[in-house]
Design a protein around this motif. Structure first.
Motif, PDB file in Angstrom:
ATOM      1  N   LYS A   1       0.850  -1.388  -0.074  1.00 34.37           N
ATOM      2  CA  LYS A   1      -0.044  -0.105   0.039  1.00 34.37           C
ATOM      3  C   LYS A   1       1.187   1.341  -0.064  1.00 34.37           C
ATOM      4  O   LYS A   1       1.807   1.093   1.102  1.00 34.37           O
ATOM      5  CB  LYS A   1      -1.042  -0.365   1.321  1.00 34.37           C
ATOM      6  N   ILE A   2       0.505   2.218  -1.316  1.00 41.82           N
ATOM      7  CA  ILE A   2       1.730   2.980  -0.737  1.00 41.82           C
ATOM      8  C   ILE A   2       0.265   4.681  -1.037  1.00 41.82           C
ATOM      9  O   ILE A   2      -0.348   4.277  -2.215  1.00 41.82           O
ATOM     10  CB  ILE A   2       2.125   3.379  -2.654  1.00 41.82           C
ATOM     11  N   GLY A   3       0.695   5.701  -0.392  1.00 44.58           N
ATOM     12  CA  GLY A   3       0.002   6.601  -0.576  1.00 44.58           C
ATOM     13  C   GLY A   3       0.386   7.699  -1.163  1.00 44.58           C
ATOM     14  O   GLY A   3       1.665   7.757  -1.345  1.00 44.58           O
ATOM     15  N   VAL A   4      -0.297   8.404  -1.721  1.00 47.44           N
ATOM     16  CA  VAL A   4      -0.034   9.692  -3.306  1.00 47.44           C
ATOM     17  C   VAL A   4      -0.308  10.577  -2.643  1.00 47.44           C
ATOM     18  O   VAL A   4      -1.599  10.883  -2.601  1.00 47.44           O
ATOM     19  CB  VAL A   4      -0.450   9.015  -4.475  1.00 47.44           C
ATOM     20  N   SER A   5      -0.048  11.581  -2.610  1.00 47.75           N
ATOM     21  CA  SER A   5      -0.387  12.896  -2.123  1.00 47.75           C
ATOM     22  C   SER A   5       0.503  13.976  -3.785  1.00 47.75           C
ATOM     23  O   SER A   5       1.410  13.313  -4.155  1.00 47.75           O
ATOM     24  CB  SER A   5       0.799  13.975  -1.095  1.00 47.75           C
ATOM     25  N   VAL A   6      -0.819  14.238  -4.086  1.00 46.80           N
ATOM     26  CA  VAL A   6      -0.301  15.844  -5.316  1.00 46.80           C
ATOM     27  C   VAL A   6      -0.173  16.921  -5.524  1.00 46.80           C
ATOM     28  O   VAL A   6      -1.170  17.252  -4.703  1.00 46.80           O
ATOM     29  CB  VAL A   6      -1.249  15.117  -6.674  1.00 46.80           C
ATOM     30  N   VAL A   7       0.538  17.784  -6.761  1.00 48.96           N
ATOM     31  CA  VAL A   7       0.783  18.684  -6.036  1.00 48.96           C
ATOM     32  C   VAL A   7       1.290  19.574  -7.635  1.00 48.96           C
ATOM     33  O   VAL A   7       1.794  18.889  -8.092  1.00 48.96           O
ATOM     34  CB  VAL A   7       1.709  19.134  -4.903  1.00 48.96           C
ATOM     35  N   ARG A   8       0.930  20.714  -8.012  1.00 52.93           N
ATOM     36  CA  ARG A   8       1.246  21.713  -9.387  1.00 52.93           C
ATOM     37  C   ARG A   8       1.919  22.320  -9.167  1.00 52.93           C
ATOM     38  O   ARG A   8       1.897  23.061  -7.790  1.00 52.93           O
ATOM     39  CB  ARG A   8      -0.151  21.823  -9.624  1.00 52.93           C
ATOM     40  N   ALA A   9       2.342  22.345  -9.934  1.00 54.70           N
ATOM     41  CA  ALA A   9       4.176  23.583  -9.998  1.00 54.70           C
ATOM     42  C   ALA A   9       3.574  24.888 -11.274  1.00 54.70           C
ATOM     43  O   ALA A   9       4.287  23.702 -11.966  1.00 54.70           O
ATOM     44  CB  ALA A   9       5.206  21.932 -10.115  1.00 54.70           C
ATOM     45  N   VAL A  10       3.064  25.400 -11.020  1.00 50.87           N
ATOM     46  CA  VAL A  10       3.048  26.303 -12.224  1.00 50.87           C
ATOM     47  C   VAL A  10       2.421  27.790 -10.950  1.00 50.87           C
ATOM     48  O   VAL A  10       2.383  27.809 -10.049  1.00 50.87           O
ATOM     49  CB  VAL A  10       1.808  25.964 -12.756  1.00 50.87           C
ATOM     50  N   GLY A  11       2.928  28.961 -12.488  1.00 46.53           N
ATOM     51  CA  GLY A  11       3.185  30.134 -12.208  1.00 46.53           C
ATOM     52  C   GLY A  11       1.454  31.176 -12.724  1.00 46.53           C
ATOM     53  O   GLY A  11       1.454  30.316 -13.432  1.00 46.53           O
ATOM     54  N   PHE A  12       1.331  32.187 -12.167  1.00 43.78           N
ATOM     55  CA  PHE A  12       0.617  33.123 -12.700  1.00 43.78           C
ATOM     56  C   PHE A  12       1.082  34.184 -13.171  1.00 43.78           C
ATOM     57  O   PHE A  12       1.211  34.678 -11.992  1.00 43.78           O
ATOM     58  CB  PHE A  12      -0.852  32.878 -12.183  1.00 43.78           C
ATOM     59  N   PRO A  13       0.792  34.053 -14.267  1.00 44.77           N
ATOM     60  CA  PRO A  13       0.525  34.072 -15.837  1.00 44.77           C
ATOM     61  C   PRO A  13       2.014  32.486 -16.117  1.00 44.77           C
ATOM     62  O   PRO A  13       2.639  32.387 -15.123  1.00 44.77           O
ATOM     63  CB  PRO A  13       1.029  34.902 -16.586  1.00 44.77           C
ATOM     64  N   LYS A  14       1.490  31.880 -16.019  1.00 37.69           N
ATOM     65  CA  LYS A  14       1.836  30.321 -16.153  1.00 37.69           C
ATOM     66  C   LYS A  14       3.283  30.660 -17.023  1.00 37.69           C
ATOM     67  O   LYS A  14       4.755  29.307 -16.839  1.00 37.69           O
ATOM     68  CB  LYS A  14       1.140  29.499 -17.628  1.00 37.69           C
ATOM     69  N   ASP A  15       3.683  31.031 -18.206  1.00 43.17           N
ATOM     70  CA  ASP A  15       4.904  31.574 -18.608  1.00 43.17           C
ATOM     71  C   ASP A  15       5.898  32.010 -17.740  1.00 43.17           C
ATOM     72  O   ASP A  15       6.779  32.312 -17.556  1.00 43.17           O
ATOM     73  CB  ASP A  15       4.937  31.298 -19.759  1.00 43.17           C
ATOM     74  N   ALA A  16       5.348  32.423 -16.305  1.00 43.56           N
ATOM     75  CA  ALA A  16       6.317  33.890 -15.712  1.00 43.56           C
ATOM     76  C   ALA A  16       7.668  33.190 -15.174  1.00 43.56           C
ATOM     77  O   ALA A  16       7.501  31.605 -15.083  1.00 43.56           O
ATOM     78  CB  ALA A  16       5.473  33.726 -14.973  1.00 43.56           C
ATOM     79  N   PRO A  17       8.694  33.341 -15.079  1.00 42.53           N
ATOM     80  CA  PRO A  17       9.989  32.939 -14.116  1.00 42.53           C
ATOM     81  C   PRO A  17       8.993  32.046 -13.234  1.00 42.53           C
ATOM     82  O   PRO A  17       8.570  33.040 -12.011  1.00 42.53           O
ATOM     83  CB  PRO A  17      10.533  33.485 -13.814  1.00 42.53           C
TER      84      PRO A  17
END
Length: 342
Positions: free
Chosen positions: A247-263
């Motif tokens: 059994k494996i627990g999975v935690s998820v997160v997004r890596a994105v800025g706003f606007p998306k193409d911003a540094p």
């Protein structure tokens, strides 16, 4: 008294000979000469043979010059064989001349070369390149959403049972298709159907599961809202899966800025990693015994290569205690991935 008349004397032998000649006895002479010349008959026979020799001269010449005849005859047969369908003469011709043998060898070499090239391409590209591709690229098959590449199929019991942290990176390209429910795995469809506690992160959780399901053969056990915890108000993880029977627990997160193409800086990456890795330790302590996992995976769905670089740099500088006993999987999305970040 008168004297009696005397008888006429006998002719001399020379006169007899003259008489015989006068009678024309040529045949006797010819016969006599023929009898005394014993070479006339063989001479006549030899002349007769010579007369017939133009007919048998080739045969005689063939008998006396077998090399010339063999070469001439073989050449003739090979020429005919090249035109005709007979194959046995071709074998004889190959052994005799060497030219056809060379031609045969050349043809064989050409064929072998082509086969070798094909095999090389299949073996070189398929065994070395293709195996690598199979490891790093699991899609292209009908019924799958996106093309996965990079680290794939590398998580096994060693990583799952070890207390050490591990990092794996890859990508998924959705092309021009984007999202299609019908192309999800059964587990991906179940996550969509049952939903989660934060609708804004639903698609990133689906993508995280798809990568694990297709690369690591993960099977979905429970979605976020169905996992049992000791404290229902405490920290939770996003879904429960099974990999290699564990059994494996999975935690998820997004890596994105706003606007998306911003540094997107290393500082931003550090904030996300520190927060999620700390939450993983809390949720692992909060899970009920019936759903307890042996390890957690932090799956980061990243918008682009810039985000990947910042994440890796930030991870290196994190406190080892925060990274302990967690596997970090970073997946960069390509193609029409707007459905994840909107």
């Amino acid at each position: 008294m008168s004297m009696p008349a005397l008888a006429r004397p006998l002719a001399r032998p020379s006169s007899l000979l003259a008489l015989l000649l006068a009678c024309g006895g040529d045949g006797g002479i010819t016969t006599s000469d023929a009898a005394s010349t014993g070479e006339t008959s063989p001479g006549t026979t030899a002349d007769t043979t010579a007369t017939s020799s133009p007919t048998t001269s080739t045969s005689t010449s063939t008998s006396e010059d077998p090399t010339s005849t063999t070469t001439s005859t073989t050449t003739g047969e090979l020429t005919d064989t090249g035109v005709g369908p007979t194959g046995s003469t071709t074998t004889t011709g190959d052994l005799t001349t060497g030219d056809l043998s060379t031609t045969t060898t050349t043809t064989s070499t050409s064929t072998t070369g082509d086969t070798s090239t094909t095999t090389g391409t299949s073996t070189g590209d398929t065994t070395t390149g293709d195996t690598s591709t199979t490891t790093g690229d699991t899609t292209g098959e009908p019924g799958e959403l996106g093309v996965i590449s990079g680290d794939c199929g590398l998580i096994d019991l060693m990583e799952l049972e070890s207390p050490d942290p591990f990092v794996f990176t890859g990508a998924i390209d959705f092309g021009v298709l984007g999202y299609d429910y019908d192309l999800l795995t059964p587990g991906g469809q179940q996550i969509y159907d049952e939903g989660n506690l934060n609708p804004g992160s639903l698609y990133s959780e689906i993508v995280a599961y798809e990568v694990l399901a297709r690369c690591e053969m993960a099977a979905l056990l429970k979605t976020e809202a169905t996992i049992v915890y000791t404290d229902p108000m405490g920290k939770k993880t996003d879904f429960l899966a099974e990999i290699d029977g564990l059994k494996i627990g999975v935690s998820v997160v997004r890596a994105v800025g706003f606007p998306k193409d911003a540094p997107w800086t290393v500082g931003q990456a550090e904030t996300i990693l520190n927060g999620k890795l700390s939450d993983i330790q809390l949720s692992s302590a909060n899970v009920a015994p019936e759903d307890a996992w042996v390890k957690q995976i932090l799956s980061v769905v990243a918008y682009g290569p810039m985000h990947l670089e910042s994440l890796l740099t930030a991870y290196e500088g994190l406190d080892p205690a925060v990274k302990a006993d967690t596997i970090l999987v970073i997946t960069v999305t390509d193609g029409d991935d707007a459905f994840i970040y909107n």
